[in-house]
Design a protein around this motif. Structure first.
Motif, PDB file in Angstrom:
ATOM      1  N   ASP A  29      52.195 -26.037   6.065  1.00 50.75           N
ATOM      2  CA  ASP A  29      52.642 -26.861   4.943  1.00 50.75           C
ATOM      3  C   ASP A  29      52.852 -28.279   5.455  1.00 50.75           C
ATOM      4  O   ASP A  29      53.133 -28.491   6.637  1.00 50.75           O
ATOM      5  CB  ASP A  29      53.920 -26.308   4.309  1.00 50.75           C
ATOM      6  CG  ASP A  29      55.106 -26.304   5.264  1.00 50.75           C
ATOM      7  OD1 ASP A  29      55.688 -27.376   5.482  1.00 50.75           O
ATOM      8  OD2 ASP A  29      55.451 -25.217   5.788  1.00 50.75           O
ATOM      9  N   TYR A  30      52.715 -29.249   4.569  1.00 50.34           N
ATOM     10  CA  TYR A  30      52.752 -30.638   5.024  1.00 50.34           C
ATOM     11  C   TYR A  30      53.304 -31.548   3.934  1.00 50.34           C
ATOM     12  O   TYR A  30      53.177 -31.289   2.747  1.00 50.34           O
ATOM     13  CB  TYR A  30      51.356 -31.116   5.418  1.00 50.34           C
ATOM     14  CG  TYR A  30      50.335 -30.986   4.308  1.00 50.34           C
ATOM     15  CD1 TYR A  30      50.103 -32.018   3.396  1.00 50.34           C
ATOM     16  CD2 TYR A  30      49.602 -29.805   4.150  1.00 50.34           C
ATOM     17  CE1 TYR A  30      49.192 -31.889   2.372  1.00 50.34           C
ATOM     18  CE2 TYR A  30      48.686 -29.665   3.121  1.00 50.34           C
ATOM     19  CZ  TYR A  30      48.483 -30.715   2.228  1.00 50.34           C
ATOM     20  OH  TYR A  30      47.572 -30.589   1.206  1.00 50.34           O
TER      21      TYR A  30
ATOM     22  N   THR B 176      55.603 -31.393   8.917  1.00 52.72           N
ATOM     23  CA  THR B 176      54.577 -30.355   8.957  1.00 52.72           C
ATOM     24  C   THR B 176      55.178 -29.063   9.474  1.00 52.72           C
ATOM     25  O   THR B 176      55.873 -29.060  10.494  1.00 52.72           O
ATOM     26  CB  THR B 176      53.403 -30.752   9.869  1.00 52.72           C
ATOM     27  OG1 THR B 176      52.883 -32.011   9.437  1.00 52.72           O
ATOM     28  CG2 THR B 176      52.296 -29.711   9.815  1.00 52.72           C
ATOM     29  N   GLY B 177      54.933 -27.969   8.761  1.00 46.79           N
ATOM     30  CA  GLY B 177      55.455 -26.666   9.166  1.00 46.79           C
ATOM     31  C   GLY B 177      54.343 -25.681   9.456  1.00 46.79           C
ATOM     32  O   GLY B 177      53.294 -25.690   8.800  1.00 46.79           O
ATOM     33  N   PHE B 178      54.574 -24.822  10.449  1.00 43.94           N
ATOM     34  CA  PHE B 178      53.614 -23.790  10.834  1.00 43.94           C
ATOM     35  C   PHE B 178      54.326 -22.434  10.778  1.00 43.94           C
ATOM     36  O   PHE B 178      55.190 -22.145  11.610  1.00 43.94           O
ATOM     37  CB  PHE B 178      53.081 -24.039  12.251  1.00 43.94           C
ATOM     38  CG  PHE B 178      52.429 -25.384  12.422  1.00 43.94           C
ATOM     39  CD1 PHE B 178      51.063 -25.550  12.192  1.00 43.94           C
ATOM     40  CD2 PHE B 178      53.182 -26.499  12.798  1.00 43.94           C
ATOM     41  CE1 PHE B 178      50.459 -26.786  12.351  1.00 43.94           C
ATOM     42  CE2 PHE B 178      52.588 -27.743  12.956  1.00 43.94           C
ATOM     43  CZ  PHE B 178      51.226 -27.881  12.732  1.00 43.94           C
ATOM     44  N   GLN B 179      54.003 -21.632   9.770  1.00 41.92           N
ATOM     45  CA  GLN B 179      54.628 -20.326   9.569  1.00 41.92           C
ATOM     46  C   GLN B 179      53.823 -19.285  10.340  1.00 41.92           C
ATOM     47  O   GLN B 179      52.872 -18.706   9.839  1.00 41.92           O
ATOM     48  CB  GLN B 179      54.672 -19.982   8.081  1.00 41.92           C
ATOM     49  CG  GLN B 179      55.521 -18.771   7.751  1.00 41.92           C
ATOM     50  CD  GLN B 179      57.012 -19.062   7.799  1.00 41.92           C
ATOM     51  OE1 GLN B 179      57.484 -20.030   7.218  1.00 41.92           O
ATOM     52  NE2 GLN B 179      57.759 -18.214   8.496  1.00 41.92           N
TER      53      GLN B 179
ATOM     54  N   THR C 242      58.892 -14.356   9.998  1.00 43.19           N
ATOM     55  CA  THR C 242      60.215 -14.765  10.451  1.00 43.19           C
ATOM     56  C   THR C 242      60.209 -16.013  11.333  1.00 43.19           C
ATOM     57  O   THR C 242      61.259 -16.599  11.571  1.00 43.19           O
ATOM     58  CB  THR C 242      60.888 -13.638  11.240  1.00 43.19           C
ATOM     59  OG1 THR C 242      60.141 -13.376  12.446  1.00 43.19           O
ATOM     60  CG2 THR C 242      60.985 -12.377  10.403  1.00 43.19           C
ATOM     61  N   GLN C 243      59.048 -16.436  11.805  1.00 40.68           N
ATOM     62  CA  GLN C 243      58.986 -17.525  12.783  1.00 40.68           C
ATOM     63  C   GLN C 243      58.265 -18.742  12.206  1.00 40.68           C
ATOM     64  O   GLN C 243      57.152 -18.620  11.677  1.00 40.68           O
ATOM     65  CB  GLN C 243      58.280 -17.076  14.054  1.00 40.68           C
ATOM     66  CG  GLN C 243      59.014 -15.970  14.799  1.00 40.68           C
ATOM     67  CD  GLN C 243      58.268 -15.544  16.042  1.00 40.68           C
ATOM     68  OE1 GLN C 243      57.059 -15.752  16.173  1.00 40.68           O
ATOM     69  NE2 GLN C 243      58.982 -14.921  16.982  1.00 40.68           N
ATOM     70  N   LYS C 244      58.900 -19.891  12.337  1.00 40.31           N
ATOM     71  CA  LYS C 244      58.305 -21.121  11.831  1.00 40.31           C
ATOM     72  C   LYS C 244      58.626 -22.293  12.760  1.00 40.31           C
ATOM     73  O   LYS C 244      59.762 -22.454  13.209  1.00 40.31           O
ATOM     74  CB  LYS C 244      58.812 -21.438  10.419  1.00 40.31           C
ATOM     75  CG  LYS C 244      58.165 -22.673   9.800  1.00 40.31           C
ATOM     76  CD  LYS C 244      58.617 -22.900   8.365  1.00 40.31           C
ATOM     77  CE  LYS C 244      57.890 -24.097   7.755  1.00 40.31           C
ATOM     78  NZ  LYS C 244      58.265 -24.322   6.339  1.00 40.31           N
ATOM     79  N   LEU C 245      57.620 -23.105  13.014  1.00 39.63           N
ATOM     80  CA  LEU C 245      57.778 -24.343  13.778  1.00 39.63           C
ATOM     81  C   LEU C 245      57.582 -25.515  12.822  1.00 39.63           C
ATOM     82  O   LEU C 245      56.581 -25.579  12.102  1.00 39.63           O
ATOM     83  CB  LEU C 245      56.757 -24.422  14.912  1.00 39.63           C
ATOM     84  CG  LEU C 245      56.736 -25.745  15.696  1.00 39.63           C
ATOM     85  CD1 LEU C 245      58.035 -25.927  16.477  1.00 39.63           C
ATOM     86  CD2 LEU C 245      55.522 -25.802  16.633  1.00 39.63           C
TER      87      LEU C 245
END
Length: 831
Positions: free
Chosen positions: A198-199, A240-243, A247-250
């Motif tokens: 997501d951005y 910016t998100g990286f799923q 349960t884990q997201k950066l």
């Protein structure tokens, strides 16, 4: 039934953010809102918190945020306990409950040991999702959070498909309508989600022209805290998100902000005054010594600016060994330029050839020697000043690790948060010198650098390590207890230090004692052979005598040597506690009590900046030994109530805080002192919002704050208005046609505050005022149109900062009015 709420309310309630989407009802009774806030370090229900919390949502911000209006100004109108904004780049005077506020951006504390107070003006409102305000000291954030916490949440992706948003706005004065005074803004964003990514990317640009007062006159450039007139700003935000898994997201967050002044108008320090050895009146004169005016023709290569760079990596795992993990790494770098300004030292510059001739002539006429010398020197001398421009650079690395878990006990569930914080930061302030004669002869418009760059306080580094734990559990069905502890260790290091004032002072007078004419006069006056020693003795007597005559010993003194003061380290530590209890009176009401401790280490560079020839000429020892250096612990108490009923939301709180240290800022000399004397602040805050019909609402906020410090000579002395904001009342009447259009009339009243003036003339009085704003918004087939009138009645007044900074002297150039009536037009569309 709940009444349909307007697009926004005057303030977000501690119990609810009643926007147009908050219209759900329950079958039996209204319930307190369970909105989640993050300013407490973890996601928590607002209704479970035992202290005063307010959430300013996106709709409220967007309606207030016209071109030229910054976040600090908006919060000053919406949050009861925060003083109004002042059109400057600084929020220094916007205290909360008489104490400093810790500003967070997406949970990252923006503090460094070298504090600047520009956090509320260095992010565009176009990139803000919401703002959470916690009032009162916070043990969970430690250093800096003695008055409360403001957490700014930036926008993230909201929809799967790429979503674009465009906004344009224009603001003009109604009293002077030329193009030089226009302010306009443009912002563009794009957001979306694709697979695991997501951005959000937002770019916002704003340009502001001249500020115009209620009489249609241009407001002069303010060289003190720096106004935002004639400046351009650019704010770039990327989230910016990286799923990776369920349960884990950066999340990667980055921001670049840059604001620079670009004006052709110089600050006005007044015309030269013969009674002050031809120094400009603004150097030592009172705020009413002259009428401050813009001076056209500024020639300054580096105008004031603010540049901020930040990048944050956040990793969340909601199932880390059965717990929720949040880890965060942030790096940020800031660069600030100020306006060139008068400061210590002032100089006495004498034409010794003419003085010698005059001295001998008067002696030949039979004039007594000391009288002849005084006449000869004073009639052939002028005063001059150091003119320097400050630059502050800071850098910080911030690391956080926190875990949240729930433990089932026999009688309840224990919610537990614990973790560790680490921050390392550094900061330094330097001053670039400008030639006085060029500046003076040009009419205060041309700044020609001499090539000299000097230290304005020692370079400092600080390192903070802290561990904390916070627990919450229900004692009974209606009683919830929260308690926590934080242990904090802080080490501050300052480098060896040569004061810029010492170097500038010594350069002037060491050159003068080489003058053969001065040596001749010194020999004649003392009946000795001409020599440098005799010249130095005479010059010291003359300079210090002039300082006494002008009552300017804080700025003018003789010294022909430079001393390097040794740096060193200081270690601080504290154990901070918080405990609070929430009682559910019923589904509509809660009462709460909270105790929390705040902790802060003074800004070392600022505190030690005044360690120079004027303050420790007789004891030039290690810089840390030259003044009181200590941390400040604040005990804060909050007793409050909140309720949400069918047509009414309200909250109120009584607060009290106390510390055993007092930081005093001398407005005359600019010296900051940390005094070992008790300081206490108390007050009341309240707000209410009432829905008269489905479409009409009204409401008000009230804030009353008083503070005192216990002095050795005068007992309890009231704190000045720049520390405790004067009594503030706001109110509004809003008509909302179910989102089709909205019209809101708002008022803000600031009361007079004279109490802080009684014991000490340096503590300026404050004259209150009342202003009105008209805010509207219309839904179009595509987008929204906004129309706003700020200062509707064109009230003539001075903001708090300009009143207290311009009094009694050396701040005369800040004796400036507020903006008059302005009209704003904005259009936004999402597609």
């Amino acid at each position: 039934m709940l009444k349909r709420a307007p697009l926004y309310v005057m303030v977000a309630m501690a119990t609810a953010s009643m926007t147009s989407t908050a219209t759900e009802t329950t079958s039996d009774s209204v319930k307190l809102d369970k909105q989640v806030v993050t300013a407490t370090r973890s996601n928590e229900s607002l209704a479970s918190l035992p202290y005063t919390v307010q959430v300013i949502d996106q709709e409220q911000i967007a309606l207030q945020a016209q071109a030229g209006v910054d976040l600090g100004t908006i919060l000053g109108k919406l949050v009861p306990g925060i003083a109004p904004g002042d059109n400057s780049v600084s929020s220094y005077y916007q205290s909360l409950r008489g104490r400093k506020v810790l500003v967070l951006i997406d949970g990252v504390a923006q503090r460094t040991n070298r504090g600047i107070s520009r956090e509320l003006t260095t992010i565009s409102t176009a990139n803000i999702e919401r703002v959470e305000v916690i009032s009162g000291a916070s043990a969970m954030y430690g250093a800096g959070a003695t008055g409360g916490v403001i957490n700014i949440i930036t926008k993230k992706a909201a929809y799967e498909e790429p979503t674009f948003r465009t906004e344009v706005g224009l603001t003009t004065s109604t009293e002077k309508r030329d193009e030089d005074q226009l302010a306009y803004n443009f912002s563009q964003s794009v957001s979306g989600k694709k697979d695991i990514v997501d951005y959000y990317f937002g770019a916002a640009y704003e340009s502001r022209g001249n500020f115009i007062d209620a009489n249609g006159d241009q407001i002069a450039t303010d060289p003190n805290q720096v106004s935002r007139d004639n400046s351009d700003s650019l704010d770039l935000v990327l989230n910016t998100g990286f799923q990776f898994t369920d349960t884990q997201k950066l999340t990667v967050g980055a921001e670049y902000f840059n604001e620079e002044m670009d004006t052709k108008y110089a600050a006005d320090f007044g015309e030269s005054d013969p009674a002050m050895l031809n120094l400009p009146k603004g150097v030592l004169g009172n705020a009413d010594a002259y009428d401050v005016q813009p001076r056209e023709g500024l020639s300054l290569e580096r105008q004031p600016k603010t540049e901020r760079k930040s990048i944050t990596l956040t990793f969340n795992d909601t199932d880390f060994l059965g717990q929720s993990l949040t880890s965060q790494l942030n790096y940020r770098k800031n660069d600030y330029y100020f306006y060139p300004y008068f400061g210590a030292p002032l100089y006495l510059v004498t034409d010794w050839n003419s003085a010698a001739a005059s001295f001998m002539t008067q002696l030949g006429q039979g004039v007594e020697s000391s009288a002849a010398l005084t006449n000869a020197v004073l009639t052939n001398s002028v005063g001059k000043s150091a003119i320097t421009q400050s630059r502050i650079q800071t850098e910080a690395i911030d690391v956080k690790l926190a875990l949240d878990t729930s433990i089932d006990l026999d009688f309840t569930t224990l919610n537990l948060s614990y973790g560790i914080d680490y921050i390392a930061d550094s900061g330094e302030q330097t001053s670039t010198a400008y030639d006085y004669d060029t500046w003076f002869e040009s009419g205060q418009t041309e700044y020609d650098p001499t090539g000299g760059v000097y230290q304005a306080g020692p370079r400092s580094e600080s390192e903070t390590t802290a561990v904390f734990t916070q627990a919450e559990f229900q004692l009974t069905k209606d009683l919830t207890l929260r308690a926590g502890v934080r242990k904090e260790w802080i080490t501050v290091k300052v480098d060896d230090y040569i004061a810029g004032e010492d170097e500038l002072n010594a350069a002037i007078y060491s050159a003068q004692i080489q003058d053969p004419a001065l040596q001749t006069v010194a020999g004649m006056a003392n009946s000795t052979a001409p020599s440098e020693a005799a010249a130095a003795a005479l010059l010291e007597m003359v300079v210090n005598g002039a300082a006494s005559t002008l009552e300017a010993e804080q700025f003018l003194t003789y010294s022909d040597t430079v001393t390097e003061r040794k740096g060193g380290k200081e270690h601080f530590s504290a154990l901070l506690f918080n405990a609070g209890i929430v009682y559910d009176v019923n589904k509509e009401q809660q009462a709460y009590f909270n105790f929390s401790q705040g902790y802060t280490v003074p800004d070392m560079s600022r505190l030690l900046r005044s360690v120079n020839v004027f303050t420790d000429v007789n004891d030039p020892g290690p810089v840390l030994d030259s003044t009181n250096v200590d941390a400040i612990k604040t005990n804060s108490f909050d007793l409050g109530w909140r309720g949400q009923f069918e047509s009414l939301q309200a909250q109120s709180s009584i607060f009290y805080n106390q510390s055993d240290k007092y930081t005093e800022f001398d407005k005359v000399t600019g010296v900051v002192e940390l005094l070992d004397q008790t300081e206490k602040v108390w007050g009341f805050e309240g707000l209410v919002n009432f829905y008269l019909t489905d479409k009409v609402s009204t409401g008000a906020t009230y804030a009353y704050t008083r503070g005192f410090t216990e002095t050795e000579d005068d007992g309890w002395v009231a704190l000045p208005a720049d520390r405790v904001s004067p009594q503030k009342i706001t109110s509004h009447v809003t008509y909302n046609n179910f989102g089709a259009y909205e019209i809101s009339l708002r008022a803000m009243h600031m009361s007079d505050y004279t109490e802080g003036h009684r014991a000490d003339e340096k503590k300026a009085p404050f004259t209150g005022y009342t202003t009105y704003d008209l805010l509207t918004q219309f839904a179009l087939p595509a987008g929204h149109l906004g129309f706003a009138i700020q200062n509707l009645t064109n009230k003539e007044y001075q903001p708090l900062y300009n009143q207290v900074r311009a009094y009694p002297s050396t701040g005369a150039s800040a004796d400036l009015p507020a903006q008059g009536r302005t009209v704003s037009l904005s259009y936004s569309v999402e597609y």
